[in-house]
Motif scaffolding. Structure first.
Motif, PDB file in Angstrom:
ATOM      1  N   VAL A 132      12.788  24.800 -28.683  1.00 36.73           N
ATOM      2  CA  VAL A 132      14.092  24.710 -29.326  1.00 36.73           C
ATOM      3  C   VAL A 132      14.336  23.390 -29.865  1.00 36.73           C
ATOM      4  O   VAL A 132      15.014  23.058 -30.760  1.00 36.73           O
ATOM      5  CB  VAL A 132      15.321  25.090 -28.176  1.00 36.73           C
ATOM      6  CG1 VAL A 132      16.454  24.797 -28.746  1.00 36.73           C
ATOM      7  CG2 VAL A 132      15.137  26.593 -27.909  1.00 36.73           C
ATOM      8  N   LEU A 133      13.847  22.191 -29.053  1.00 30.47           N
ATOM      9  CA  LEU A 133      14.171  20.880 -29.365  1.00 30.47           C
ATOM     10  C   LEU A 133      13.100  20.750 -30.747  1.00 30.47           C
ATOM     11  O   LEU A 133      13.560  19.929 -31.628  1.00 30.47           O
ATOM     12  CB  LEU A 133      13.527  20.028 -28.383  1.00 30.47           C
ATOM     13  CG  LEU A 133      13.859  18.534 -28.371  1.00 30.47           C
ATOM     14  CD1 LEU A 133      15.174  18.071 -28.664  1.00 30.47           C
ATOM     15  CD2 LEU A 133      13.241  17.783 -27.302  1.00 30.47           C
TER      16      LEU A 133
ATOM     17  N   LYS B 110      18.711  23.251 -20.884  1.00 26.67           N
ATOM     18  CA  LYS B 110      18.365  22.285 -19.751  1.00 26.67           C
ATOM     19  C   LYS B 110      19.433  22.176 -18.535  1.00 26.67           C
ATOM     20  O   LYS B 110      19.175  22.145 -17.535  1.00 26.67           O
ATOM     21  CB  LYS B 110      17.914  21.019 -20.217  1.00 26.67           C
ATOM     22  CG  LYS B 110      16.710  20.801 -21.002  1.00 26.67           C
ATOM     23  CD  LYS B 110      15.612  20.946 -20.126  1.00 26.67           C
ATOM     24  CE  LYS B 110      14.118  20.595 -20.664  1.00 26.67           C
ATOM     25  NZ  LYS B 110      13.278  21.122 -19.762  1.00 26.67           N
TER      26      LYS B 110
ATOM     27  N   TYR C 242      19.393  23.428 -26.872  1.00 28.03           N
ATOM     28  CA  TYR C 242      18.313  22.782 -25.941  1.00 28.03           C
ATOM     29  C   TYR C 242      19.137  21.811 -24.911  1.00 28.03           C
ATOM     30  O   TYR C 242      18.813  22.053 -23.520  1.00 28.03           O
ATOM     31  CB  TYR C 242      17.669  21.676 -26.779  1.00 28.03           C
ATOM     32  CG  TYR C 242      16.717  20.539 -25.874  1.00 28.03           C
ATOM     33  CD1 TYR C 242      15.496  21.352 -25.439  1.00 28.03           C
ATOM     34  CD2 TYR C 242      17.086  19.515 -25.345  1.00 28.03           C
ATOM     35  CE1 TYR C 242      14.635  20.453 -24.562  1.00 28.03           C
ATOM     36  CE2 TYR C 242      16.113  18.661 -24.597  1.00 28.03           C
ATOM     37  CZ  TYR C 242      15.078  19.310 -24.175  1.00 28.03           C
ATOM     38  OH  TYR C 242      14.208  18.513 -23.447  1.00 28.03           O
TER      39      TYR C 242
ATOM     40  N   SER D 150      14.327  30.698 -31.252  1.00 27.92           N
ATOM     41  CA  SER D 150      15.263  29.986 -30.184  1.00 27.92           C
ATOM     42  C   SER D 150      15.683  30.977 -29.359  1.00 27.92           C
ATOM     43  O   SER D 150      16.238  30.497 -28.400  1.00 27.92           O
ATOM     44  CB  SER D 150      16.110  29.305 -31.086  1.00 27.92           C
ATOM     45  OG  SER D 150      17.264  29.984 -31.746  1.00 27.92           O
TER      46      SER D 150
ATOM     47  N   SER E 153      12.432  25.498 -23.771  1.00 28.22           N
ATOM     48  CA  SER E 153      13.291  24.502 -24.281  1.00 28.22           C
ATOM     49  C   SER E 153      12.413  23.391 -25.339  1.00 28.22           C
ATOM     50  O   SER E 153      13.178  23.043 -26.188  1.00 28.22           O
ATOM     51  CB  SER E 153      13.706  23.690 -23.085  1.00 28.22           C
ATOM     52  OG  SER E 153      12.699  23.257 -22.391  1.00 28.22           O
TER      53      SER E 153
END
Length: 789
Positions: free
Chosen positions: A515-516, A579, A575, A489, A512
């Motif tokens: 990470v999700l 964003k 996350y 991450s 990203s």
């Protein structure tokens, strides 16, 4: 008296024995005389059975201590005892009388048998004397002849020895031809005393020829000793004969042990050059695994080589008993090398069946060798080595499981393969990672179950250790997996000192979407994987164990669940932050690039709005693949006095737009703060849930808050304020569709307009007609672009 009324049986029998003893005593008075002090003792009623009994004193004592009834009772008892004693004495006399009669008869018979024995002994003595005289007469007559015969016999033996010495070279030659080396050595060692005494004079030629023959015999015996084709018995006999000939065998022993070491090197090289068996390769091919990762020891070749080594050890123990220490070193070194080979093999990805096959072959070899060389303690050595090998195999298996999970996650960073849509790449990676975790764990448990259920002697002793290693392995695996998630991450960049400087770099390097996926995978591990693995461990790996109670259980599912629950929440927040940070960078460029004081009149919606919506759409695409739908509380507009609309949109504000700039600014400032007093309280930022709506709504809200802060940092003219008004009005509808929280979005958008008005030199808004016209033009342009694309 009560004491005298009942006499125990034991006392009665004892009293009878004492009476009999006193009756047969040679001098009863002597015991009394030897103990005169006893007569002076106090007389009691029990003294009637003692040798010093005095009847008068006893009667006086009895009269003084007993009444008439007691005396009568004592009379009855004594009368009964007297009658019993008479009967016993009578029986005793009868028995002894019979014995005396029998002894008398025996003595009479002995006297009758001894009569006449002296006459017989005298006759025997006369006969012996007659034999002795005749024997002396024979010896005297044959003495001369016997001396002559003995002399001739000695001469004959000497001639035989001389003849044997002269015939010895010929005998040795015949023994060489017939390979009767034992007879040859026996003949030569028998002649050695004569050669030592007369070998330099009378038998010089015989000695020389015999030594030449013996030299040939020694050469042949050495050849047999070094020949691997000869049987063990022949080689042992050759060594024994060489020792009898006083040939030094230490050098021969060293050469033979050196040959044995070379044989061990060849045997180890055979073990190293191991290839995959066809059966194991076919099984792996069916499972879709590489077939070159399953090394096993060839059974036939290993068995044949080991039997050769065992035979050699058995022969050397017979030939050289003092070489046992060296043989033990060689044997232990052989099996140490075998286990080192296993440890090299298990560094690659192999199955438990392959490991079992290798351990089984080695254990059978250990049993075979232990029968020949028990002093080497090979079973204990093998148990220690197997302990290390199995532990390493279990640790490596968990490492490969972690590698499989990591490969599925790292694939997110790579470009999608051909034929795979980019929109579904995250979902594919998530499903692959879930399968790698749960199915991989089940396969690992099944693999370890084979080790636990096998009846091999080595593994039976290691079962408790295997249970602990498996539980500890899963505990460490999940801990390492969590650390690996953190590494993937990019959170390791977020130190307390460099967080602001490296945050943008981290966002560029780490996807990203990854990470999700990590967040959702952490939830899956907590809710599904750990409970199922715990159930399997409780079913198959809960028995035994060598860990003490003070150390606690090796596998703690509650701790793992708490760890991944916390990590999942952190990844989800990460996350959202990634964003939001990307959108903030976009907004920063938008508001720091132009000069808002000299901004021109707005002609269309700015292009940054499209970029903003594209980023939000990308986030929505990622969440659709990973997160599920969830119910979210929506804040709707209210017609009450607690309306969430800003003070800029009510009729009172529109009537006052035509006032002077100074009055308008003061009015707007007062209206803003008055409206906040009567607004309904709205919970803007709530806890982020694992749902699409919650994540997207949080991202949009953070984006609008960032937008508000960037607006507060700038100073706008009227055109700049109108441009912000146009952009915000255009964003109102799509943002409410994306976030599905109308009240919060309206509130935050109004806050942006209020902040911009506060920072504006002339906050005159666009006419509603012009505003609608520009928005419709943007919508038409967007629809044309979508249709063409």
């Amino acid at each position: 008296m009560a004491v005298d009324e009942e006499v125990p049986l034991d006392d009665k029998a004892k009293r009878m024995r004492d009476l009999l003893s006193s009756f047969y005593s040679p001098d009863p008075s002597s015991s009394i005389a030897s103990n005169p002090a006893s007569s002076t003792k106090f007389i009691t009623l029990d003294d009637i059975n003692t040798p010093s009994f005095d009847a008068d004193q006893y009667m006086n004592l009895l009269i003084h201590k007993s009444n008439l009834e007691g005396l009568l009772q004592k009379h009855v008892e004594m009368a009964a005892e007297i009658k019993n004693l008479d009967t016993d004495l009578q029986m005793l006399v009868y028995e002894n009388y019979n014995k005396f009669i029998s002894a008398t008869d025996t003595i009479k018979r002995m006297k009758n048998n001894i009569v006449g024995m002296e006459a017989n002994m005298e006759q025997l003595l006369e006969k012996i004397m007659s034999v002795q005289s005749k024997s002396d007469l024979v010896n005297t007559s044959l003495f001369g002849k016997r001396e002559h015969i003995e002399k001739l016999h000695r001469t004959r033996n000497l001639l035989r020895k001389v003849q044997f010495i002269y015939d010895l070279p010929t005998r040795l030659g015949k023994c060489i031809k017939t390979e009767a080396y034992a007879d040859a050595v026996r003949f030569f060692t028998g002649a050695m005393p004569i050669f030592k005494a007369y070998g330099e004079s009378s038998f010089q030629d015989c000695k020389r020829e015999s030594e030449e023959a013996i030299a040939i015999i020694i050469t042949n015996l050495q050849a047999k000793l070094f020949s691997d084709s000869e049987p063990i018995e022949v080689r042992a006999e050759a060594a024994k004969l060489l020792k009898q000939l006083n040939v030094p065998v230490d050098s021969l022993k060293d050469k033979l042990l050196e040959n044995l070491e070379h044989f061990l090197v060849d045997l180890q090289l055979k073990a190293i050059s191991i290839e995959t068996t066809p059966l194991e390769s076919d099984e792996l091919a069916k499972q879709g695994k590489s077939s070159n990762l399953v090394p096993v020891i060839p059974f036939e070749s290993s068995k044949a080589s080991l039997h050769e080594f065992v035979d050699a050890v058995r022969a050397y123990r017979v030939i050289f008993p003092e070489s046992q220490k060296k043989l033990i070193e060689l044997a232990r070194d052989l099996f140490t090398k075998h286990f080192e080979t296993i440890q090299q093999r298990i560094k690659k990805k192999i199955s438990s069946g392959c490991l079992l096959e290798m351990l089984r072959v080695i254990w059978e070899d250990v049993i075979t060798m232990d029968e020949v060389l028990p002093e080497a303690s090979l079973p204990s050595l093998s148990l220690e080595a197997a302990h290390s090998s199995v532990k390493q195999y279990i640790a490596n298996t968990f490492s490969y499981l972690l590698q499989d999970v990591s490969e599925n996650l790292v694939s997110i960073q790579k470009k999608p393969k051909e034929g795979m849509e980019e929109k579904s790449s995250l979902q594919v990676a998530l499903e692959g990672s879930k399968k790698a975790v749960i199915q991989g764990s089940m396969d690992v448990l099944l693999d370890f179950r084979k080790l636990l259920d096998d009846s091999l002697g080595l593994l039976v002793k290691l079962r408790d250790f295997i249970v602990d290693w498996v539980q500890e392995g899963f505990q460490n695996f999940f801990g390492t997996l969590d650390n690996h998630f953190v590494l993937l991450s990019g959170r390791y960049y977020l130190t307390s000192q460099d967080q602001d400087a490296l945050e943008g770099l981290r966002g560029e390097k780490v996807s990203s979407g990854l990470v999700l996926v990590l967040a959702q995978l952490s939830v899956f591990i907590e809710q599904s994987a750990v409970p199922r693995i715990t159930e399997e461990i409780a079913t198959s790996f809960s028995r035994g164990g060598v860990r003490g109670y003070e150390h606690g259980p090796a596998f703690i599912p509650g701790e793992i669940c708490r760890l991944f629950r916390s990590s999942g929440e952190k990844f989800l927040h990460l996350y959202v932050n990634m964003k939001s940070q990307k959108l903030s960078n976009l907004l920063r460029k938008r508001f720091t690039t132009p000069n808002w004081v000299k901004h021109k009149e707005p002609r269309e919606v700015h292009m940054f709005v499209d970029l903003l919506l594209q980023e939000l759409e990308a986030a929505g695409t990622e969440t659709i693949q990973i997160l599920s739908h969830g119910a979210i509380r929506k804040h709707r507009r209210s017609d009450s006095n607690g309306s969430t609309t800003s003070s800029r949109s009510n009729p009172m504000r529109e009537d006052r737009i035509n006032r002077s700039n100074a009055q308008r600014a003061r009015s707007q400032y007062l209206e803003t703060h008055l409206a906040k007093l009567f607004k309904q309280k709205i919970e803007i930022f709530t806890k982020i849930e694992y749902t699409r709506e919650s994540v997207i709504s949080t991202i949009v809200k953070l984006c609008l808050k960032s937008l508000q802060e960037f607006v507060r940092l700038q100073t706008f003219n009227r055109s700049g304020f109108q441009q912000i008004q146009l952009d915000i009005q255009y964003l109102r509808t799509p943002l409410k569709e994306i976030a599905e929280d109308e009240a919060s979005i309206d509130f935050l958008l109004d806050e942006v307009i209020v902040a911009c008005a506060e920072r504006c030199l002339d906050p005159t808004p666009l006419e509603p007609a012009i505003l609608d016209k520009l928005i419709q033009a943007k919508l038409a342009k967007a629809s044309e672009h979508n249709s063409s694309s």
